[in-house]
Design an enzyme around this catalytic site. Structure first.
Site, PDB file in Angstrom:
ATOM      1  N   GLY A 110      -4.348 -11.408  -3.121  1.00  0.00           N
ATOM      2  CA  GLY A 110      -3.064 -11.122  -3.756  1.00  0.00           C
ATOM      3  C   GLY A 110      -2.666  -9.683  -3.523  1.00  0.00           C
ATOM      4  O   GLY A 110      -3.457  -8.871  -3.040  1.00  0.00           O
TER       5      GLY A 110
ATOM      6  N   GLY B 217       0.025  -6.206  -4.956  1.00  0.00           N
ATOM      7  CA  GLY B 217       0.899  -5.615  -5.957  1.00  0.00           C
ATOM      8  C   GLY B 217       0.481  -5.821  -7.393  1.00  0.00           C
ATOM      9  O   GLY B 217       1.321  -5.824  -8.289  1.00  0.00           O
ATOM     10  N   SER B 218      -0.823  -5.997  -7.638  1.00  0.00           N
ATOM     11  CA  SER B 218      -1.351  -6.239  -8.985  1.00  0.00           C
ATOM     12  C   SER B 218      -0.847  -7.545  -9.585  1.00  0.00           C
ATOM     13  O   SER B 218      -0.923  -7.746 -10.802  1.00  0.00           O
ATOM     14  CB  SER B 218      -1.012  -5.083  -9.940  1.00  0.00           C
ATOM     15  OG  SER B 218      -1.674  -3.909  -9.546  1.00  0.00           O
TER      16      SER B 218
ATOM     17  N   GLY C 210      -0.946 -10.983 -11.013  1.00  0.00           N
ATOM     18  CA  GLY C 210      -2.003 -11.789 -11.620  1.00  0.00           C
ATOM     19  C   GLY C 210      -3.193 -10.990 -12.093  1.00  0.00           C
ATOM     20  O   GLY C 210      -4.194 -11.569 -12.511  1.00  0.00           O
TER      21      GLY C 210
ATOM     22  N   ARG D 162      -3.070  -0.820   4.721  1.00  0.00           N
ATOM     23  CA  ARG D 162      -1.628  -0.552   4.835  1.00  0.00           C
ATOM     24  C   ARG D 162      -1.342   0.838   4.285  1.00  0.00           C
ATOM     25  O   ARG D 162      -2.212   1.474   3.701  1.00  0.00           O
ATOM     26  CB  ARG D 162      -0.820  -1.582   4.043  1.00  0.00           C
ATOM     27  CG  ARG D 162      -1.237  -1.643   2.574  1.00  0.00           C
ATOM     28  CD  ARG D 162      -0.265  -2.384   1.709  1.00  0.00           C
ATOM     29  NE  ARG D 162      -0.765  -2.614   0.370  1.00  0.00           N
ATOM     30  CZ  ARG D 162      -0.793  -1.726  -0.613  1.00  0.00           C
ATOM     31  NH1 ARG D 162      -0.351  -0.505  -0.390  1.00  0.00           N
ATOM     32  NH2 ARG D 162      -1.265  -2.029  -1.808  1.00  0.00           N
TER      33      ARG D 162
END
Length: 413
Positions: free
Chosen positions: A155, A157-158, A160, A280
């Site tokens: 996942g 962008g934090s 969940g 990234r």
């Protein structure tokens, strides 16, 4: 002679435009391939070329790039989004272009595999366990000890990710993750982690070079939504060296070191503990240019197209950011002050993501950010004062949803 083009797989609201602008400055024509180009507002605003294609289908991407080669000289292929960076690497390999090792990127993007490789290399990380169901989560949390952090194994962008401080929060978030509300890009697997407590730092890396280390803080728990950052972090030479050494150990363990990496740390009683390695640029890569004069997006593109990069620091300023986060769910009545904030001397950029009448539904991740302010100065105290002055000029109003409508809307627990 065919026009030189840079192919970008998908984009991001933070760094997508950075790559586009850097490509244009380098004389390249940026072309974005996306499953939904309309999700990136800068594409239409800048009248940029974008092509609709299934970016989860490697064969479709190969076909589209082959078609484009009839018109353009494709100088390079990349992605600002880690979810598609491995795919970009596969396309580079297919078309014999410089690119990252896709297998290394894929291993890094699986947080459980990443944890395993870091642990095998002796890199300091939190205690962790993998869970596939509620029983696994409960037993793992009991073994590690509350509080724990629950997160999807794959996942961004934090999304969940939540701190669970007691058994009720643990059960609640497990139900959210496994009960159909969380959107999984792969089979559901939950990482249960020890909550590493201490100041948060982020290392900006290009190749095997640590360009800068920033300090960051978050909105109140249980979620991990950035509130602000400052670069460089106030560290002793020894602390800076320690984080740099651990960062390079991460690259070796994960087979990275080509292109950008950002690494999240917590400084605990054990020293720097690695929370996450991301293949990234960090979402606030502009701060590196403001603080040190190094345009990481441009230097990454130079690597992509086979040119020599220049990572030398031009100056040493303090750059700082504040992220504007909604304090409630509801309808945004109005938001103003952005132009006044941007006019404050020393403010580098102000961005507001939302328009009036937009429904605000907090998710507990990067999507809760409704805007940001960046500021910089040769003087640290001055940079912080500039930022605070600008932020105080921005105001908004949110009217809570009616009780009946609020009950129908789903949100993160």
């Amino acid at each position: 002679m065919a026009r030189r083009a840079l192919i970008l797989l998908e984009g991001t609201r933070s760094n997508g435009l950075l790559y586009v602008q850097a490509a244009q400055r380098l004389g390249l024509h940026p072309i974005t391939l996306s499953a939904d180009p309309t999700q990136y507002d800068y594409l239409a605003a800048e009248r940029l070329e974008a092509i609709h294609v299934d970016t989860d289908n490697l064969d479709a991407l190969i076909g589209e790039c082959s078609r484009l080669r009839a018109t353009y000289d494709i100088a390079g292929i990349t992605s600002a989004q880690e979810s598609f960076y491995a795919t970009a690497g596969k396309l580079c390999r297919y078309f014999d272009l410089p690119g990252p090792n896709p297998e290394s990127v894929e291993r890094c993007c699986d947080k459980f595999v990443q944890r395993q490789l870091l642990a095998e290399a002796g890199v300091p990380i939190p205690a962790y366990s993998l869970a596939a169901n509620a029983t696994d989560v409960e037993s793992s949390a009991a073994e590690i000890g509350l509080p724990v952090v629950l997160k999807p194994a794959v996942g961004i962008g934090s999304s969940g990710v939540r701190l669970c401080r007691n058994v009720d929060e643990l059960a609640e978030h497990t139900t959210y993750l496994l009960g159909g509300k969380h959107i999984w890009r792969s089979s559901p697997r939950i990482l249960v982690e020890e909550f590493a407590q201490g100041p948060h730092y982020l290392a900006h890396i290009m190749g095997n070079n640590v360009i800068g280390i920033e300090a960051a803080d978050f909105e109140p728990p249980p979620h991990f939504v950035f509130r602000g950052t400052i670069l460089p972090a106030l560290l002793t030479d020894e602390e800076h060296q320690h984080i740099s050494e651990v960062s390079l150990s991460c690259l070796r363990a994960l087979g990275l070191g080509w292109g950008p990496t950002c690494i999240d740390f917590r400084w605990t009683k054990r020293g720097p503990v690695v929370i996450e390695v991301n293949p990234r640029l960090a979402g606030d890569a502009q701060l590196v240019q403001l603080a040190h004069g190094v345009d990481l997006a441009a230097e990454h593109i130079k690597l992509i197209i086979g040119e020599e990069w220049d990572l030398r620091r031009i100056h040493s300023h303090t750059a700082t950011a504040r992220y504007l986060v909604a304090d409630r769910d509801g309808t945004l009545d109005w938001i103003d002050g952005g132009s006044r904030a941007a006019a404050v001397p020393g403010v580098a950029e102000v961005k507001l993501y939302v328009e009036p009448k937009t429904p605000i539904i907090r998710k507990g991740d990067y999507r809760d950010c409704i805007g940001y302010v960046f500021a910089a100065s040769p003087d640290r105290a001055r940079a912080e004062a500039i930022l605070q002055r600008a932020v105080e000029l921005i105001n908004w109003s949110i009217t809570p949803f009616p009780a009946s409508a609020a009950q129908e809307r789903s949100s993160v627990p």
